[in-house]
Design an enzyme around this catalytic site. Structure first.
Site, PDB file in Angstrom:
ATOM      1  N   PHE A 140       1.073   3.117   7.142  1.00 44.36           N
ATOM      2  CA  PHE A 140      -0.227   3.238   7.784  1.00 44.36           C
ATOM      3  C   PHE A 140      -1.301   2.943   6.750  1.00 44.36           C
ATOM      4  CE2 PHE A 140      -3.868   6.079   8.764  1.00 44.36           C
ATOM      5  CZ  PHE A 140      -4.233   5.569   9.989  1.00 44.36           C
ATOM      6  N   VAL A 141      -2.145   1.946   7.016  1.00 39.08           N
ATOM      7  CA  VAL A 141      -3.225   1.575   6.099  1.00 39.08           C
ATOM      8  C   VAL A 141      -4.545   1.770   6.828  1.00 39.08           C
ATOM      9  CG1 VAL A 141      -4.266  -0.276   4.734  1.00 39.08           C
ATOM     10  CG2 VAL A 141      -1.769  -0.080   4.863  1.00 39.08           C
ATOM     11  N   ILE A 142      -5.435   2.499   6.167  1.00 40.65           N
ATOM     12  CA  ILE A 142      -6.779   2.722   6.680  1.00 40.65           C
ATOM     13  C   ILE A 142      -7.715   2.755   5.482  1.00 40.65           C
ATOM     14  CG2 ILE A 142      -6.601   5.244   6.634  1.00 40.65           C
ATOM     15  CD1 ILE A 142      -8.227   5.232   9.314  1.00 40.65           C
ATOM     16  N   ALA A 159      -9.691   4.426   3.400  1.00 45.73           N
ATOM     17  CA  ALA A 159      -9.925   5.852   3.159  1.00 45.73           C
ATOM     18  C   ALA A 159     -11.378   6.134   2.781  1.00 45.73           C
ATOM     19  CB  ALA A 159      -8.971   6.361   2.086  1.00 45.73           C
ATOM     20  N   HIS A 213       0.836  -1.201   0.000  1.00 48.15           N
ATOM     21  CA  HIS A 213       0.000   0.000   0.000  1.00 48.15           C
ATOM     22  C   HIS A 213       0.872   1.254   0.000  1.00 48.15           C
ATOM     23  CE1 HIS A 213      -4.094  -1.610   0.632  1.00 48.15           C
ATOM     24  NE2 HIS A 213      -3.386  -2.676   0.955  1.00 48.15           N
ATOM     25  N   PRO A 214       0.427   2.280  -0.708  1.00 43.16           N
ATOM     26  CA  PRO A 214       1.196   3.529  -0.721  1.00 43.16           C
ATOM     27  C   PRO A 214       0.965   4.333   0.552  1.00 43.16           C
ATOM     28  CG  PRO A 214      -0.833   3.817  -1.941  1.00 43.16           C
ATOM     29  CD  PRO A 214      -0.777   2.352  -1.526  1.00 43.16           C
ATOM     30  N   SER A 271      -6.697   3.553  -5.638  1.00 38.30           N
ATOM     31  CA  SER A 271      -6.149   4.351  -4.545  1.00 38.30           C
ATOM     32  C   SER A 271      -6.359   5.844  -4.787  1.00 38.30           C
ATOM     33  CB  SER A 271      -4.658   4.058  -4.346  1.00 38.30           C
ATOM     34  OG  SER A 271      -4.489   2.806  -3.732  1.00 38.30           O
TER      35      SER A 271
END
Length: 176
Positions: free
Chosen positions: A123-125, A127, A71-72, A88
């Site tokens: 950090f992955v959430i 969005a 993930h970016p 994304s």
């Protein structure tokens, strides 16, 4: 991905088509889609979601961390260069991350850096289910987590992202 199909069409896909269509429901997850293909046939979005989640949850922690590393950074350099995946890009816009003030952007980049130093993945959430304020406070809050808790939390967010992306692709039969 702008294609929409029903579950019957999904079940008729050959391997290459399946991986092309579902290879980014988990960010840069063509290997995951390739493995999930073996679970055909599926009966619903929930069924295919379960197959993706089962694959991810059966990975060792190093594999789960690898999923997160795909993930970016939110509002990071990849976004600035316009090199995010279509999914994304849309998700970050939905959250308002394309409208961060210079101070918010600097804060998020600083906290993303701190987060990556602590956990070794970004950090992955989800969005799409959060706005920029919740994301900014979320990264600060989650910095207090232990590595094990954060690995679980990050994977839980990946599962939410995956489900929403699957729902973008798979339409119920009655809507055809």
């Amino acid at each position: 991905m702008s294609i929409t199909v029903n579950i019957k069409t999904v079940n008729c896909m050959n391997f290459e088509e399946f991986v092309r269509v579902f290879g980014n429901v988990v960010e840069h997850g063509t290997l995951i889609a390739a493995a999930v293909y073996d679970e055909l046939p599926f009966h619903s979005v929930d069924d295919i979601q379960a197959a993706f989640c089962n694959f991810i949850n059966n990975l060792p922690d190093s594999g789960k961390a690898g999923v997160l590393r795909s993930h970016p950074d939110l509002a990071g350099k990849v976004a600035e260069m316009g090199q995010l995946t279509d999914e994304s890009t849309s998700e970050q816009k939905t959250a308002g991350l394309d409208k961060l003030t210079p101070q918010e952007k600097q804060q998020l980049q600083r906290e993303n850096g701190e987060y990556k130093r602590k956990f070794t993945f970004p950090f992955v959430i989800c969005a799409r289910r959060n706005k920029k304020e919740a994301i900014l406070s979320g990264v600060r809050k989650r910095l207090a987590n232990s590595p094990n808790i954060e690995l679980e939390t990050g994977i839980s967010e990946v599962e939410k992202i995956c489900y929403l992306r699957l729902c973008d692709i798979i339409i119920p039969d009655q809507h055809l």
